[in-house]
Design a protein around this motif. Sequence first.
Motif, PDB file in Angstrom:
ATOM      1  N   ARG A 100      33.441 -29.654  50.510  1.00 31.40           N
ATOM      2  CA  ARG A 100      33.450 -31.106  50.276  1.00 31.40           C
ATOM      3  C   ARG A 100      33.882 -31.790  51.572  1.00 31.40           C
ATOM      4  NH1 ARG A 100      38.359 -29.119  48.468  1.00 31.40           N
ATOM      5  NH2 ARG A 100      40.180 -30.304  49.140  1.00 31.40           N
ATOM      6  N   ASP A 101      33.644 -33.071  51.655  1.00 32.87           N
ATOM      7  CA  ASP A 101      34.135 -33.816  52.809  1.00 32.87           C
ATOM      8  C   ASP A 101      35.666 -33.780  52.779  1.00 32.87           C
ATOM      9  OD1 ASP A 101      31.544 -34.417  53.371  1.00 32.87           O
ATOM     10  OD2 ASP A 101      31.726 -36.585  53.114  1.00 32.87           O
TER      11      ASP A 101
ATOM     12  N   MET B  49      38.835 -46.284  51.484  1.00 34.73           N
ATOM     13  CA  MET B  49      37.761 -45.752  52.324  1.00 34.73           C
ATOM     14  C   MET B  49      36.391 -46.055  51.713  1.00 34.73           C
ATOM     15  SD  MET B  49      38.561 -44.423  54.981  1.00 34.73           S
ATOM     16  CE  MET B  49      38.791 -42.978  55.942  1.00 34.73           C
ATOM     17  N   PRO B  50      35.343 -46.013  52.528  1.00 33.63           N
ATOM     18  CA  PRO B  50      33.988 -46.117  51.960  1.00 33.63           C
ATOM     19  C   PRO B  50      33.754 -44.969  50.962  1.00 33.63           C
ATOM     20  CG  PRO B  50      33.927 -46.350  54.338  1.00 33.63           C
ATOM     21  CD  PRO B  50      35.315 -45.911  53.983  1.00 33.63           C
TER      22      PRO B  50
ATOM     23  N   ARG C 215      37.802 -43.910  43.610  1.00 25.15           N
ATOM     24  CA  ARG C 215      38.218 -44.194  44.981  1.00 25.15           C
ATOM     25  C   ARG C 215      39.531 -44.980  44.905  1.00 25.15           C
ATOM     26  NH1 ARG C 215      37.669 -41.658  48.185  1.00 25.15           N
ATOM     27  NH2 ARG C 215      35.785 -41.926  49.455  1.00 25.15           N
TER      28      ARG C 215
ATOM     29  N   ASP D 289      30.571 -43.356  50.458  1.00 24.99           N
ATOM     30  CA  ASP D 289      29.447 -42.458  50.663  1.00 24.99           C
ATOM     31  C   ASP D 289      29.924 -41.076  51.083  1.00 24.99           C
ATOM     32  OD1 ASP D 289      29.762 -44.356  53.121  1.00 24.99           O
ATOM     33  OD2 ASP D 289      29.125 -42.405  53.867  1.00 24.99           O
ATOM     34  N   PRO D 290      29.238 -39.969  50.813  1.00 20.61           N
ATOM     35  CA  PRO D 290      27.936 -39.941  50.124  1.00 20.61           C
ATOM     36  C   PRO D 290      28.081 -40.198  48.618  1.00 20.61           C
ATOM     37  CG  PRO D 290      28.662 -37.716  50.650  1.00 20.61           C
ATOM     38  CD  PRO D 290      29.683 -38.631  51.229  1.00 20.61           C
TER      39      PRO D 290
ATOM     40  N   ILE E 160      41.221 -37.114  48.700  1.00 19.81           N
ATOM     41  CA  ILE E 160      41.232 -38.471  49.251  1.00 19.81           C
ATOM     42  C   ILE E 160      40.217 -38.549  50.388  1.00 19.81           C
ATOM     43  CG2 ILE E 160      43.650 -38.837  48.601  1.00 19.81           C
ATOM     44  CD1 ILE E 160      44.340 -38.658  51.596  1.00 19.81           C
ATOM     45  N   HIS E 161      39.624 -39.704  50.570  1.00 19.22           N
ATOM     46  CA  HIS E 161      38.569 -39.972  51.569  1.00 19.22           C
ATOM     47  C   HIS E 161      37.251 -39.271  51.204  1.00 19.22           C
ATOM     48  CE1 HIS E 161      41.365 -41.252  55.118  1.00 19.22           C
ATOM     49  NE2 HIS E 161      41.827 -41.643  53.946  1.00 19.22           N
ATOM     50  N   SER E 162      37.206 -38.532  50.110  1.00 20.64           N
ATOM     51  CA  SER E 162      36.031 -37.737  49.741  1.00 20.64           C
ATOM     52  C   SER E 162      35.457 -38.236  48.425  1.00 20.64           C
ATOM     53  CB  SER E 162      36.429 -36.275  49.569  1.00 20.64           C
ATOM     54  OG  SER E 162      36.938 -35.750  50.752  1.00 20.64           O
ATOM     55  N   PRO E 163      34.250 -37.745  48.077  1.00 21.22           N
ATOM     56  CA  PRO E 163      33.737 -38.032  46.733  1.00 21.22           C
ATOM     57  C   PRO E 163      34.675 -37.426  45.681  1.00 21.22           C
ATOM     58  CG  PRO E 163      31.987 -37.235  48.157  1.00 21.22           C
ATOM     59  CD  PRO E 163      33.266 -37.016  48.892  1.00 21.22           C
TER      60      PRO E 163
ATOM     61  N   GLU F  89      46.860 -31.877  47.501  1.00 21.63           N
ATOM     62  CA  GLU F  89      45.734 -31.546  48.374  1.00 21.63           C
ATOM     63  C   GLU F  89      44.405 -31.667  47.626  1.00 21.63           C
ATOM     64  OE1 GLU F  89      44.124 -27.646  49.844  1.00 21.63           O
ATOM     65  OE2 GLU F  89      46.091 -27.727  50.808  1.00 21.63           O
ATOM     66  N   SER F  90      44.434 -31.330  46.339  1.00 23.95           N
ATOM     67  CA  SER F  90      43.209 -31.355  45.533  1.00 23.95           C
ATOM     68  C   SER F  90      42.776 -32.767  45.138  1.00 23.95           C
ATOM     69  CB  SER F  90      43.418 -30.512  44.273  1.00 23.95           C
ATOM     70  OG  SER F  90      44.590 -30.955  43.597  1.00 23.95           O
TER      71      SER F  90
END
Lengths: 456, 456
Positions: free
Chosen positions: B209-210, A90-91, A115, A93-94, A425-428, A421-422
């Motif tokens: 978080r996202d 995934m990208p 990532r 950002d942020p 993924i897909h997040s910062p 869950e922690s």
Amino acid sequence: MEYINKYVEENKDRFLEELFGLIRIPSISSIAAHKPDMYKAAGYWKKTLLEAGADKAEVFETAGNPVTYGEKIIDPALPTVLVYGHMDVMPVDPIDLWDTPPFEPQVRDGKIYARGADDDKGQGMMHAKAFELMVKTNTLPCNVKFMIEGEEEIGSPNLGKWCEQNKEMLKADIILVSDTSMLGADIPSITTGLRGLSYWQVEVTGPNRDLHSGIFGGAVANPINVLCSMIDQMVDADGKVTIPGFYDTVQEVSAEERALLGKAPFNEEKYKKALGVDELKGEKGFSTSEHTGIRPSFDVCGIWGGYTGEGAKTVLPSKAFAKISSRLVPDQDHEKIAVLFKDHFESIAPKSVKVEVTYLHGGPAYVCPIDIPAYQAAEKAYTDTFGNRPVPVRSGGSIPIISTFEKVLGIKTVLMGFGLESDAIHSPNENYPLEQFYKGIKTIPLFYKYFAEMSK
Amino acid sequence: MEYINKYVEENKDRFLEELFGLIRIPSISSIAAHKPDMYKAAGYWKKTLLEAGADKAEVFETAGNPVTYGEKIIDPALPTVLVYGHMDVMPVDPIDLWDTPPFEPQVRDGKIYARGADDDKGQGMMHAKAFELMVKTNTLPCNVKFMIEGEEEIGSPNLGKWCEQNKEMLKADIILVSDTSMLGADIPSITTGLRGLSYWQVEVTGPNRDLHSGIFGGAVANPINVLCSMIDQMVDADGKVTIPGFYDTVQEVSAEERALLGKAPFNEEKYKKALGVDELKGEKGFSTSEHTGIRPSFDVCGIWGGYTGEGAKTVLPSKAFAKISSRLVPDQDHEKIAVLFKDHFESIAPKSVKVEVTYLHGGPAYVCPIDIPAYQAAEKAYTDTFGNRPVPVRSGGSIPIISTFEKVLGIKTVLMGFGLESDAIHSPNENYPLEQFYKGIKTIPLFYKYFAEMSK
């Protein structure tokens, strides 16, 4: 299984270094500028498979990003396992919310931060290393094929066709995938359901240029205000999606099965605390795990329009945009849903604006039966490694290509996920615990062992 | 007036070059990085005033951007005109919609294209050049003071205090401002009303978080969906703002005055066509010019959140933001409205999110009486130059500092604007017709002449 523990123990640092090499390639499939990185990642996978013991490995071109395929056929009479994973991520950002750079993996407090650390470089690499382990310890009991694609995060637009073109080569008894999560580090689980997805971009145009909000404000429809209103109309006060026909093909899960799914441990207070929210929000009449497991959703993934810079600019903008997605459940057809949304969204647009809806991608939901040998082999493997029998769960996530595999190749998939869950993924600050990485490498050879035994 | 036409004709190219010099300084007040440009612009104004004939000119520091002050006192017994203008401009994004770079002025089809060409470098420079004309032709009939500030586009946060501190120096009989528009190139008009403004930024936070929109979508409130819903609730189906108390102090304009204002020529079909919209949208029960002239508005000036890049990223974001503004009318108090909005917006937030409202800036509305000598002098000046008597109009725009002048300095303001609606101020491709620029320079000396005569 002493030989498994021993091999992992002796090679753990190298395993990690090999994963880091893959992570360092910023293979973001949704950003065209990263195309060269997709080829680097594909080459890295080819090398990894050959070094692990594949008879052959090759990078295949598609209309989009490449696919790396490798295999080791030890005996055509033995069962064949086809491993699927993805090299794209995934990208990021942020970007300013990351504590360390996303493509410079670091281990902190027993977790790999990067990532792709989990999704799906970490989980994919476990299969390469488990395969290596079986080859080097002469314990490989099945034929193995690997298919690692580069477009999972953008909906696998080209893999279905590639599978059709390579049907013979991909022949297998089961597809094995690690791209999902467990309920907790001490609560092993196997995902038996995946939601489908439809993803759109919408563009609302008001006046033909950005206007002075003083001179025109109050007389001319503001496309941001209108977009907000249209989005608000898509879900009613009970959390139901208002698109006509949206629920027509939703499989109503029986009270019995709902009771069974309800047995998976879930602590709402802990869940809310982990997310930092005071209250959850979902469709009326269903529980939280049902909201994500057996019911469709409607989320705006992104929105933008007007002035978004520093300070205050008074403007009545010309355009507003949103990226909107819906997670689907069996038997919703993503292409039909795509049209229902477009028709409905356009129909509720006031005459003061123009609306354009673009369907970006999507895929159907998937359900895995729990009475097939492959599922049961996975169940036994987890039980050996984690000490508890895994719980079957319906996940809210989507891997649209899984349904395609069944349709095109006629092969079922077992989702042996080791994520948590922690892992964000897909997040910062995406991360993957070292323990899950190594436990995964230890569990996979056991799956092969039990699957070969049960297939006799 | 032959001497006026002659002087303008002989110096027109130099006038334009001097304006271009000012435009080339990218003095965007809302972006901190442009701070040095504010000082460049202030110095440019100082030089311009001294060269035009000011006795003295000086750049004053404030807590924010500088103010350039200059004056020529010919006789304390004569009336004094205080010219106000601003050297700062709006940001230029979306930059890709500009046909030529915003800070490289170009003349095409008789128009100057650049940021600030009209607002307010073009209109401000007219006063400097009209002043020069009167000095050089020995026709200056009043004392003149100039006050050119650098924060108008961000709500003049420091000019009120600066005026208080320099009350004695700023003593004058009338304030003259060119920062508004006429109804058309052949329909001169004088703005007699300005709307006030309140401007907020709001931040809606859902999860900490996202999140993966598959794993959590349907169970956790999405801050973008919530923000859209909250924004949608702010205006009802009749176009009325729903904030309790919002209309309590709105001056209801009498049927008689509404009839008078309704006489200003307005062609709805032309207006819609110019904006490229099929339908207008405004508060029920009022006409389009009333929507912008005598009624408050509620516009989202910017919105952002989640993934806004290329392609499709499935994410349930942590935060969503919006910049929201309301144009106010007499006697709405912008500070009270600021609080009413904040209280209401926070009160409608569901428990599933946290909301933060920040008041960025604002100012009250202003009304100029049409029976004072200065208004009548302006009326005569326009009539001479444009051949028609100007119409008094209520403008939708805001110049919050005008009310402050009255409050702090006790001086009324006459708004002698020469802009046109097609000038696209605050938008890409801002422009200013050469003809308006030169006609403005010719009209202003006539104002001084009539104002001096009427003040005798």
